[in-house]
Write an enzyme that holds these catalytic residues in place. Structure first.
Site, short mmCIF file in Angstrom:
data_model
loop_
_atom_site.label_atom_id
_atom_site.label_comp_id
_atom_site.label_asym_id
_atom_site.label_seq_id
_atom_site.Cartn_x
_atom_site.Cartn_y
_atom_site.Cartn_z
N ARG A 199 -2.84 -12.07 3.26
CA ARG A 199 -4.18 -11.77 2.76
C ARG A 199 -4.33 -12.25 1.32
O ARG A 199 -3.44 -12.03 0.49
CB ARG A 199 -4.45 -10.25 2.76
CG ARG A 199 -4.49 -9.51 4.08
CD ARG A 199 -5.61 -9.91 5.04
NE ARG A 199 -6.84 -10.41 4.47
CZ ARG A 199 -7.83 -9.66 3.98
NH1 ARG A 199 -7.74 -8.36 3.99
NH2 ARG A 199 -8.92 -10.22 3.50
N TYR B 90 0.84 -1.19 0.00
CA TYR B 90 0.00 0.00 0.00
C TYR B 90 0.88 1.24 0.00
O TYR B 90 1.92 1.26 0.66
CB TYR B 90 -0.87 0.05 1.25
CG TYR B 90 -2.07 -0.86 1.22
CD1 TYR B 90 -3.24 -0.47 0.57
CD2 TYR B 90 -2.05 -2.10 1.85
CE1 TYR B 90 -4.34 -1.30 0.54
CE2 TYR B 90 -3.15 -2.94 1.82
CZ TYR B 90 -4.29 -2.54 1.17
OH TYR B 90 -5.39 -3.36 1.14
N HIS C 107 -7.14 -8.61 -2.80
CA HIS C 107 -8.47 -8.03 -2.59
C HIS C 107 -8.46 -6.54 -2.89
O HIS C 107 -7.42 -5.88 -2.86
CB HIS C 107 -8.93 -8.24 -1.14
CG HIS C 107 -8.01 -7.61 -0.14
ND1 HIS C 107 -6.86 -8.22 0.30
CD2 HIS C 107 -8.04 -6.40 0.48
CE1 HIS C 107 -6.23 -7.43 1.14
NE2 HIS C 107 -6.92 -6.30 1.26
N TYR D 184 -0.48 -9.81 0.37
CA TYR D 184 0.53 -9.24 1.27
C TYR D 184 0.45 -9.89 2.65
O TYR D 184 -0.60 -10.37 3.06
CB TYR D 184 0.38 -7.71 1.36
CG TYR D 184 -0.96 -7.21 1.86
CD1 TYR D 184 -1.25 -7.16 3.22
CD2 TYR D 184 -1.93 -6.77 0.95
CE1 TYR D 184 -2.47 -6.69 3.66
CE2 TYR D 184 -3.14 -6.30 1.40
CZ TYR D 184 -3.41 -6.25 2.76
OH TYR D 184 -4.63 -5.79 3.19
N HIS E 284 -10.58 -3.13 -1.53
CA HIS E 284 -11.53 -2.60 -0.55
C HIS E 284 -12.58 -1.74 -1.26
O HIS E 284 -12.23 -0.97 -2.15
CB HIS E 284 -10.81 -1.74 0.49
CG HIS E 284 -9.84 -2.52 1.33
ND1 HIS E 284 -10.16 -3.06 2.55
CD2 HIS E 284 -8.55 -2.85 1.11
CE1 HIS E 284 -9.12 -3.68 3.05
NE2 HIS E 284 -8.10 -3.58 2.20
FE LIG Z 1 -6.23 -4.61 2.34
#
Ligand SMILES: [Fe+2]
Length: 222
Positions: free
Chosen positions: A143, A94, A146, A133, A148
């Protein structure tokens, strides 16, 4: 079984900190009666729906189209709903100070977009496929890939925050966030479908993700 995950799902550790410890308080009816959407056209700029064109160059990764329709529980389109997305880059990182995953940042990818649904409730984003990640929930926790999603519907209380997944991800069974939705059918609704029809030859693959915004009780009363 409820389609919604429990507020407290111990395998997903941060729910222990944020799950309400006391019964929820029901707001007085008049506080629901905010008829106008709080967010409107002026919050969405042209190009906000294309996450691959927010910088000088194109981001690295697999270019994809993510689209679908926002419907209410009766299957009616929800027009002018604000749909916002945020996601990691192709390497699973991110663009955020708190993200310490040692994967490269992409100077051409911020990872946030927004759009309003059309008259038929449809929305469409162009982005890149996010990477998986690691996170600190438990040893060797990763995870599934995905995106959000946040939605504001026709009224302020018609609100949904969720995540969209990609079909066939091998990490589904190990992910406490995905697994916190205990109903199998409800879980399947979080997974987008590959959509060959919407792919753009020689340019981008496509995934379809339809979203149902639940009607709130005060709307029933009207
Ligand atoms: Fe996330």
């Amino acid at each position: 079984m409820s389609v919604d995950p429990e507020y407290l799902y111990p395998d997903y550790r941060s729910t222990e900190l944020r799950a309400p410890a006391r019964p929820l308080v029901t707001l007085p009816e008049h506080l629901h009666d905010l008829r106008a959407p709080v967010f409107g056209d002026e919050t969405v700029r042209q190009g906000d729906d294309d996450l691959t064109r927010q910088h000088a160059g194109e981001p690295l990764g697999e270019r994809i189209i993510v689209h679908g329709r926002v419907l209410d529980e009766d299957g009616r389109a929800v027009p002018r709903a604000l749909v916002e997305i945020w996601q990691a880059n192709a390497a699973g990182r991110y663009a955020h100070d708190r993200d310490r995953h040692p994967a490269p940042l992409d100077p051409n990818f911020t990872g946030a977009g927004r759009t309003l649904t059309g008259d038929d409730g449809s929305y469409l984003f162009v982005t890149i496929k996010p990477g998986s990640y690691p996170w600190q929930n438990h040893p060797n926790a990763w995870r599934p890939a995905h995106i959000h999603f946040s939605l504001f519907g026709r009224v302020f209380t018609q609100r949904l925050v969720t995540q969209m997944y990609f079909p066939g991800d091998p990490l589904f069974e190990f992910d406490p966030i995905f697994q916190s939705v205990r109903d199998e059918q409800a879980r399947a609704m979080l997974v987008s479908t590959f959509d060959l029809e919407t792919t753009e030859p020689d340019w981008a693959l496509a995934y379809r993700f339809d979203i149902v915004l639940r009607r709130t009780p005060f709307e029933d009363a009207e």
